[in-house]
Design a protein around this motif. Structure first.
Motif, mmCIF file in Angstrom:
data_model
loop_
_atom_site.group_PDB
_atom_site.id
_atom_site.type_symbol
_atom_site.label_atom_id
_atom_site.label_comp_id
_atom_site.label_asym_id
_atom_site.label_seq_id
_atom_site.Cartn_x
_atom_site.Cartn_y
_atom_site.Cartn_z
ATOM 1 N N GLY A 178 9.652 8.211 -11.803
ATOM 2 C CA GLY A 178 9.668 6.774 -11.587
ATOM 3 C C GLY A 178 8.889 6.348 -10.367
ATOM 4 N N MET A 179 8.869 7.180 -9.337
ATOM 5 C CA MET A 179 8.117 6.814 -8.135
ATOM 6 C C MET A 179 6.608 6.932 -8.365
ATOM 7 S SD MET A 179 10.388 5.628 -6.258
ATOM 8 C CE MET A 179 9.288 5.188 -4.914
ATOM 9 N N GLY A 180 6.204 7.765 -9.325
ATOM 10 C CA GLY A 180 4.793 7.799 -9.691
ATOM 11 C C GLY A 180 4.359 6.476 -10.287
ATOM 12 N N ILE A 181 5.221 5.892 -11.121
ATOM 13 C CA ILE A 181 4.940 4.558 -11.671
ATOM 14 C C ILE A 181 4.999 3.516 -10.562
ATOM 15 C CG2 ILE A 181 5.651 2.840 -13.368
ATOM 16 C CD1 ILE A 181 7.029 5.074 -14.914
ATOM 17 N N THR A 182 5.986 3.644 -9.689
ATOM 18 C CA THR A 182 6.145 2.699 -8.588
ATOM 19 C C THR A 182 4.896 2.635 -7.718
ATOM 20 O OG1 THR A 182 8.542 3.021 -8.531
ATOM 21 C CG2 THR A 182 7.509 2.199 -6.528
ATOM 22 N N ALA A 183 4.315 3.800 -7.428
ATOM 23 C CA ALA A 183 3.105 3.828 -6.602
ATOM 24 C C ALA A 183 1.992 2.998 -7.219
ATOM 25 C CB ALA A 183 2.645 5.268 -6.404
ATOM 26 N N VAL A 241 0.851 -1.191 0.000
ATOM 27 C CA VAL A 241 0.000 0.000 0.000
ATOM 28 C C VAL A 241 0.889 1.244 0.000
ATOM 29 C CG1 VAL A 241 -1.707 1.346 1.295
ATOM 30 C CG2 VAL A 241 -1.916 -1.152 1.163
ATOM 31 N N ALA A 242 0.586 2.184 -0.875
ATOM 32 C CA ALA A 242 1.342 3.431 -0.976
ATOM 33 C C ALA A 242 0.524 4.587 -0.426
ATOM 34 C CB ALA A 242 1.716 3.705 -2.431
ATOM 35 N N LEU A 243 1.154 5.431 0.380
ATOM 36 C CA LEU A 243 0.531 6.643 0.904
ATOM 37 C C LEU A 243 1.168 7.847 0.225
ATOM 38 C CD1 LEU A 243 0.471 5.899 4.763
ATOM 39 C CD2 LEU A 243 -1.092 5.091 2.984
ATOM 40 N N VAL A 244 0.341 8.744 -0.316
ATOM 41 C CA VAL A 244 0.839 9.925 -1.025
ATOM 42 C C VAL A 244 0.143 11.163 -0.462
ATOM 43 C CG1 VAL A 244 1.118 11.060 -3.254
ATOM 44 C CG2 VAL A 244 1.228 8.559 -3.118
ATOM 45 N N GLY A 245 0.897 11.977 0.268
ATOM 46 C CA GLY A 245 0.301 13.175 0.841
ATOM 47 C C GLY A 245 1.321 14.239 1.191
ATOM 48 N N GLY A 246 2.559 14.080 0.697
ATOM 49 C CA GLY A 246 3.620 15.027 1.000
ATOM 50 C C GLY A 246 3.626 16.211 0.057
ATOM 51 N N ALA A 247 4.338 17.253 0.445
ATOM 52 C CA ALA A 247 4.345 18.505 -0.312
ATOM 53 C C ALA A 247 4.963 18.358 -1.696
ATOM 54 C CB ALA A 247 5.103 19.582 0.477
ATOM 55 N N ASN A 248 5.888 17.402 -1.871
ATOM 56 C CA ASN A 248 6.557 17.231 -3.153
ATOM 57 C C ASN A 248 5.789 16.333 -4.111
ATOM 58 O OD1 ASN A 248 9.384 18.582 -2.897
ATOM 59 N ND2 ASN A 248 9.119 17.457 -0.989
ATOM 60 N N GLY A 249 4.735 15.698 -3.643
ATOM 61 C CA GLY A 249 3.977 14.796 -4.490
ATOM 62 C C GLY A 249 4.736 13.508 -4.757
ATOM 63 N N CYS A 250 4.289 12.788 -5.778
ATOM 64 C CA CYS A 250 4.913 11.528 -6.161
ATOM 65 C C CYS A 250 4.967 11.496 -7.682
ATOM 66 C CB CYS A 250 4.094 10.359 -5.606
ATOM 67 S SG CYS A 250 4.858 8.741 -5.859
ATOM 68 N N PHE A 251 6.158 11.758 -8.233
ATOM 69 C CA PHE A 251 6.304 11.941 -9.672
ATOM 70 C C PHE A 251 7.418 11.055 -10.223
ATOM 71 C CE2 PHE A 251 4.432 16.005 -8.270
ATOM 72 C CZ PHE A 251 3.365 16.096 -9.156
#
Length: 302
Positions: free
Chosen positions: A150-155, A138-148
């Motif tokens: 390769g890590m966007g794909i990873t999520a 399970v991935a949590l995304v809520g930080g100021a930098n977002g998730c973009f």
């Protein structure tokens, strides 16, 4: 209430995991740093911008990682990625109940381009190995930098993604799109547009995240527990059939929304009666409305 957005990675962990239960692997005292940054006389971090370890979540053994957005925007380098891969492999070896990823990253470090790209690909493979072993991710995304990047794909390799409205998830960041294709394609200075396009509400409506919560650490914790339970209950195998179903979903999305140039147009196409009201809704009110129109479900489903 404690804002998930405003906390550092180290501050988030005790809010998400059971109190006092998290054991960090390779803590800062181990001094495992990036050799590439040192060669470039760039600042280093003694944890290389990611915390990995094992703890309890609702009394169950869960392995986890938290990226530090305050260090190079959470960007992935060789050591950063290796720590993630090592944690994921150990989760399989020890038969973890689940894996929890607190993601906040702009993608790969330009300082470590090739090494970082390889690291991200290894992280994705390791996540799929964890899922193949029957362990939910399970991935949590809520930080100021977002998730973009390769890590966007990873999520999206995880079983489920939990986001807040403030979280952002995409392949390319707004500035990258504007640099490559011009401001006419995407105006990165238009913050409202940025959040409409990459923010949690849009991702929830499209089905890219499975839960949207308020910017509150306890809400993230409870959503993580629920997402793990749902993944275990569904018993959907990681298979070619699942991959083809995902590809079919993406093809339908392109067919149905490929001609839209603004997220509000997508929301209207989904059947949302008043798209302009979406940005102003609190999380609970938004979810109550959105569940009627999410892609693949409800009145506006495909």
């Amino acid at each position: 209430m404690s804002s998930y957005l405003e906390l550092s990675a180290r501050q988030r962990i005790p809010h998400i995991f059971d109190a006092g239960s998290f054991e960090e692997f390779l803590p800062p005292s181990a001094r495992v740093v990036s050799p590439h940054l040192a060669q470039l006389d760039a600042p280093v971090s003694f944890d290389d911008g990611v915390i990995v370890g094992r703890g309890l979540l609702d009394g169950r053994v869960v392995f986890g990682a938290a990226q530090e957005g305050g260090f190079m925007g959470g960007a992935v380098g060789e050591v950063h990625g290796a720590k993630l891969v090592g944690m994921l492999r150990r989760a399989v070896d020890e038969g973890a109940h689940a894996v929890l990823l607190l993601l906040e990253s702009g993608g790969v470090r330009l300082h470590e381009a090739n090494a970082g790209l390889i690291a991200v690909s290894e992280v994705m493979r390791a996540i799929l190995d964890v899922r193949a072993a029957g362990i939910p991710v399970v991935a949590l995304v809520g930080g100021a930098n977002g998730c973009f990047g390769g890590m966007g794909i990873t999520a999206r390799c995880a079983n489920a993604v939990v986001m807040s409205e403030e979280g952002r998830l995409a392949m390319s960041g707004p500035e990258v799109i504007e640099t490559a294709h011009g401001v006419e394609e995407f105006d990165a200075r238009d913050r409202a547009l940025v959040w409409r396009t990459t923010g949690g509400k849009h991702r929830y409506l499209l089905g890219d995240c499975q839960a949207l919560v308020a910017d509150d650490t306890d809400a993230f914790r409870q959503a993580a527990i629920a997402a793990i339970a749902a993944a275990q209950a569904s018993e959907v195998p990681l298979s070619l059939a699942e991959l083809l179903a995902e590809q079919d979903m993406l093809a339908r999305r392109l067919r149905d929304f490929g001609g839209q140039i603004e997220p509000m147009e997508v929301w209207r196409a989904l059947g949302v009666p008043d798209p302009k009201a979406i940005p102003m809704l609190e999380a609970d009110a938004f979810v109550a409305l959105a569940d009627n129109y999410r892609a693949g479900t409800g009145a506006g489903g495909r």
